[in-house]
Design a protein around this motif. Structure first.
Motif, PDB file in Angstrom:
ATOM      1  N   PRO A   1      39.077  52.490  47.043  1.00 51.43           N
ATOM      2  CA  PRO A   1      39.409  51.265  47.782  1.00 51.43           C
ATOM      3  C   PRO A   1      38.731  49.999  47.270  1.00 51.43           C
ATOM      4  O   PRO A   1      39.294  48.912  47.385  1.00 51.43           O
ATOM      5  N   ASN A   2      37.550  50.121  46.695  1.00 50.73           N
ATOM      6  CA  ASN A   2      36.849  48.919  46.230  1.00 50.73           C
ATOM      7  C   ASN A   2      37.449  48.341  44.953  1.00 50.73           C
ATOM      8  O   ASN A   2      37.262  47.156  44.670  1.00 50.73           O
ATOM      9  N   ASN A   3      38.141  49.160  44.175  1.00 47.93           N
ATOM     10  CA  ASN A   3      38.626  48.694  42.871  1.00 47.93           C
ATOM     11  C   ASN A   3      40.095  48.979  42.602  1.00 47.93           C
ATOM     12  O   ASN A   3      40.582  48.656  41.536  1.00 47.93           O
ATOM     13  N   GLU A   4      40.810  49.593  43.547  1.00 49.49           N
ATOM     14  CA  GLU A   4      42.150  50.068  43.216  1.00 49.49           C
ATOM     15  C   GLU A   4      43.142  48.949  42.896  1.00 49.49           C
ATOM     16  O   GLU A   4      44.003  49.128  42.024  1.00 49.49           O
ATOM     17  N   PHE A   5      43.045  47.817  43.557  1.00 51.59           N
ATOM     18  CA  PHE A   5      43.978  46.728  43.258  1.00 51.59           C
ATOM     19  C   PHE A   5      43.733  46.188  41.853  1.00 51.59           C
ATOM     20  O   PHE A   5      44.673  46.020  41.069  1.00 51.59           O
TER      21      PHE A   5
END
Length: 91
Positions: free
Chosen positions: A72-76
């Motif tokens: 969630p912290n880096n997926e985008f």
């Protein structure tokens, strides 16, 4: 006259309704523009129907990349980087 190739990138995670709406609208709006590619990055969605939809789109020539594990912290950012790396479009 050759038209430039345009890449469209879409990132999804557990939002099948929005993904379908976005992709189907994009396909309808660009139906007359053939020199395009669409890349969908799915961030380990577990929502029912997502895998089936992605497989259907892949059979239609859309590039699909599905991550195995959520981050969630880096997926985008990772999704954007993947699209940029895999893109073959001029724009």
């Amino acid at each position: 006259m050759d038209t430039p190739k345009v890449t469209f990138g879409i990132i999804n995670c557990n939002r099948l309704h929005y993904l379908e709406s976005c992709v189907e609208s994009l396909l309808a709006c660009t139906d007359d523009y053939k020199n395009k590619e669409i890349i969908i990055v799915d961030n380990a969605s577990v929502e029912d129907g997502t895998d089936k939809y992605l497989l259907e789109k892949e059979k239609q020539g859309i590039k699909i990349h599905k991550t195995e594990k959520r981050d969630p912290n880096n997926e985008f950012a990772k999704g954007l980087n993947f699209i940029t790396k895999e893109s073959t479009g001029d724009f």
